[in-house]
Design an enzyme around this catalytic site. Structure first.
Site, PDB file in Angstrom:
ATOM      1  CB  SER A 145       7.144   8.449  -0.976  1.00  0.00           C
ATOM      2  OG  SER A 145       8.040   8.208   0.075  1.00  0.00           O
ATOM      3  CE1 TYR A 158       9.293   4.614  -3.953  1.00  0.00           C
ATOM      4  CE2 TYR A 158       9.887   6.025  -2.199  1.00  0.00           C
ATOM      5  CZ  TYR A 158       8.960   5.370  -2.817  1.00  0.00           C
ATOM      6  OH  TYR A 158       7.773   5.350  -2.333  1.00  0.00           O
TER       7      TYR A 158
HETATM    8  N1  NAP Z   1       5.694   0.780   1.637  1.00  0.00           N
HETATM    9  C1  NAP Z   1       5.943   2.038   1.917  1.00  0.00           C
HETATM   10  O1  NAP Z   1       6.639   2.166   2.832  1.00  0.00           O
HETATM   11  C2  NAP Z   1       5.667   3.413   1.142  1.00  0.00           C
HETATM   12  C3  NAP Z   1       5.952   4.484   1.413  1.00  0.00           C
HETATM   13  C4  NAP Z   1       5.745   5.717   0.823  1.00  0.00           C
HETATM   14  C5  NAP Z   1       5.027   5.510  -0.531  1.00  0.00           C
HETATM   15  N2  NAP Z   1       4.896   4.416  -0.836  1.00  0.00           N
HETATM   16  C6  NAP Z   1       4.165   4.147  -2.275  1.00  0.00           C
HETATM   17  O2  NAP Z   1       3.158   3.697  -2.029  1.00  0.00           O
HETATM   18  C7  NAP Z   1       2.550   2.902  -3.523  1.00  0.00           C
HETATM   19  C8  NAP Z   1       2.093   1.480  -2.965  1.00  0.00           C
HETATM   20  O3  NAP Z   1       3.386   0.551  -2.736  1.00  0.00           O
HETATM   21  P1  NAP Z   1       3.047  -0.464  -1.526  1.00  0.00           P
HETATM   22  O4  NAP Z   1       4.061   0.041  -0.263  1.00  0.00           O
HETATM   23  O5  NAP Z   1       1.779  -0.875  -1.452  1.00  0.00           O
HETATM   24  O6  NAP Z   1       3.964  -1.535  -2.151  1.00  0.00           O
HETATM   25  P2  NAP Z   1       3.626  -3.088  -3.219  1.00  0.00           P
HETATM   26  O7  NAP Z   1       3.041  -3.856  -1.969  1.00  0.00           O
HETATM   27  O8  NAP Z   1       4.810  -3.377  -3.403  1.00  0.00           O
HETATM   28  O9  NAP Z   1       2.540  -2.641  -4.195  1.00  0.00           O
HETATM   29  C9  NAP Z   1       3.033  -2.074  -5.227  1.00  0.00           C
HETATM   30  C10 NAP Z   1       2.041  -2.095  -6.472  1.00  0.00           C
HETATM   31  O10 NAP Z   1       2.284  -1.712  -7.676  1.00  0.00           O
HETATM   32  C11 NAP Z   1       2.102  -2.448  -8.851  1.00  0.00           C
HETATM   33  N3  NAP Z   1       3.046  -2.214  -9.915  1.00  0.00           N
HETATM   34  C12 NAP Z   1       4.514  -2.209  -9.752  1.00  0.00           C
HETATM   35  N4  NAP Z   1       4.977  -1.919 -11.209  1.00  0.00           N
HETATM   36  C13 NAP Z   1       3.901  -2.027 -11.924  1.00  0.00           C
HETATM   37  C14 NAP Z   1       3.730  -1.810 -13.252  1.00  0.00           C
HETATM   38  N5  NAP Z   1       4.740  -1.291 -14.103  1.00  0.00           N
HETATM   39  N6  NAP Z   1       2.454  -1.582 -13.810  1.00  0.00           N
HETATM   40  C15 NAP Z   1       1.457  -1.918 -12.991  1.00  0.00           C
HETATM   41  N7  NAP Z   1       1.522  -2.058 -11.647  1.00  0.00           N
HETATM   42  C16 NAP Z   1       2.785  -2.024 -11.200  1.00  0.00           C
HETATM   43  C17 NAP Z   1       2.366  -3.887  -8.173  1.00  0.00           C
HETATM   44  O11 NAP Z   1       1.616  -4.936  -8.703  1.00  0.00           O
HETATM   45  P3  NAP Z   1       2.448  -5.825  -9.777  1.00  0.00           P
HETATM   46  O12 NAP Z   1       3.588  -6.319  -9.207  1.00  0.00           O
HETATM   47  O13 NAP Z   1       1.294  -6.989  -9.924  1.00  0.00           O
HETATM   48  O14 NAP Z   1       2.362  -5.064 -10.873  1.00  0.00           O
HETATM   49  C18 NAP Z   1       1.777  -3.743  -6.795  1.00  0.00           C
HETATM   50  O15 NAP Z   1       0.348  -3.847  -6.974  1.00  0.00           O
HETATM   51  C19 NAP Z   1       3.953   3.088  -4.226  1.00  0.00           C
HETATM   52  O16 NAP Z   1       3.691   4.163  -5.244  1.00  0.00           O
HETATM   53  C20 NAP Z   1       5.137   3.365  -3.247  1.00  0.00           C
HETATM   54  O17 NAP Z   1       5.967   3.920  -3.878  1.00  0.00           O
HETATM   55  C21 NAP Z   1       5.097   3.125  -0.218  1.00  0.00           C
END
Ligand code: NAP
Length: 270
Positions: A145, A158
């Site tokens: 991130s 985070y």
């Molecule tokens: N959105 C942003 O602004 C942003 C910015 C920078 C980085 N990121 C990073 O990008 C990645 C994806 O995030 P996103 O924004 O797409 O969020 P999201 O839509 O909430 O997706 C998160 C995913 O992680 C899975 N997950 C969570 N805990 C888990 C566990 N214990 N075991 C297996 N799967 C798990 C969730 O599925 P289940 O709930 O079904 O397990 C979901 O598929 C993350 O690493 C996040 O930190 C996001």
């Protein structure tokens, strides 16, 4: 240049957001996919949608798994290897957040974020590495991130978890330099996903208004990172500005972070 067509890809956190969008982009380019997340129904739906969208491609293997559980991850990787014969690309994308003042964040909250964002990725890396070593090649993409480039106000837990993932990735990159296995770190900026709905809120600090990139745009950048085997990919204007300022004007970064902290603070809590 890594080839996507015909590559066996395991992607975590594929049930929503960036992971789901990346799975679609990979399927479109002919990847052989294994998708994982905890919610089995949602995951199955994603897998079915991909199957419908790309009927000529091999249907994704959908395996529910909690990546913070090493036994679960061991079984996940074994299923992939039994089914596909190996894994060429691992995308460590699953992640969770806690948002709020570090001093109000409980130790359990700190630990739960580390368990998924850091140790969850460690579990996957340790299980997948022997398979990649056996075939003498592989690519591990760790989704960090912009908040890993510098500690961001109200994202202490985070930021720390993602900075830990970055440090591990860099160590591995050096250790594996001659193994044929590459490590790519992707630093997305704010992205429109369910992440913010799912994260735990602590105290009353506000989130910035945006801009938030569409998940599809981030997914396409991840594809480019795979194809070019770029070691580091910083996304978003804010992320690029932060990286640039950090090397030339670190004092400006500190001042900006203080201004952000003040602007987003819950004034009742100050
Ligand atoms: N959105 C942003 O602004 C942003 C910015 C920078 C980085 N990121 C990073 O990008 C990645 C994806 O995030 P996103 O924004 O797409 O969020 P999201 O839509 O909430 O997706 C998160 C995913 O992680 C899975 N997950 C969570 N805990 C888990 C566990 N214990 N075991 C297996 N799967 C798990 C969730 O599925 P289940 O709930 O079904 O397990 C979901 O598929 C993350 O690493 C996040 O930190 C996001």
């Amino acid at each position: 240049m890594a080839k996507i067509d015909g590559s066996r890809v395991l992607i975590t956190g594929a049930s929503s957001g960036i992971g789901r969008a990346t799975a679609f982009e990979l399927a479109k380019r002919g990847a052989i996919l294994a998708v994982t997340a905890r919610r089995s129904k949602t995951l199955r739906k994603v897998s079915d949608e991909i199957k419908d969208a790309f009927p000529e491609a091999q249907a994704p293997l959908s395996i529910p798994c909690d990546i913070s559980n090493r036994g679960d991850v061991g079984r996940l990787v074994k299923k992939c290897v039994d089914y596909f014969g190996g894994i060429d690309i691992l995308i460590n994308n699953a992640g969770i957040g806690v948002y709020g003042n570090a001093e109000m964040t409980t130790l359990e909250d700190f630990r739960s974020v580390m368990e998924v964002n850091f140790f969850g990725s460690v579990n996957c890396i340790l299980e997948v590495l022997p398979c990649m070593k056996e075939i003498g090649k592989g690519l591990i993409i760790n989704i960090a991130s912009v908040a890993a480039l510098h500690g961001v106000p109200y994202m202490g837990a985070y930021s720390a978890s993602k900075a830990a993932l970055v440090a591990l990735s860099q160590s591995l990159r050096a250790e594996l330099a001659k193994s044929g296995i590459s490590i790519t770190i992707v630093y997305p900026g704010y992205t429109q996903t369910d992440f913010f709905k799912n994260e735990k809120k602590v105290g009353g600090a506000r989130r910035p208004a945006g801009p938030y990139a569409p998940a599809r745009k981030v997914a396409r950048a991840i594809i480019k990172a795979i194809e070019s085997e770029r070691p580091d990919l910083v996304l978003s204007l804010g992320g690029k500005a932060l990286k640039f300022s950090q090397s030339l004007m670190p004092w400006l970064v500190e001042r900006t972070m203080q201004r952000i902290a003040y602007k987003l603070a819950d004034k009742k809590e100050a």
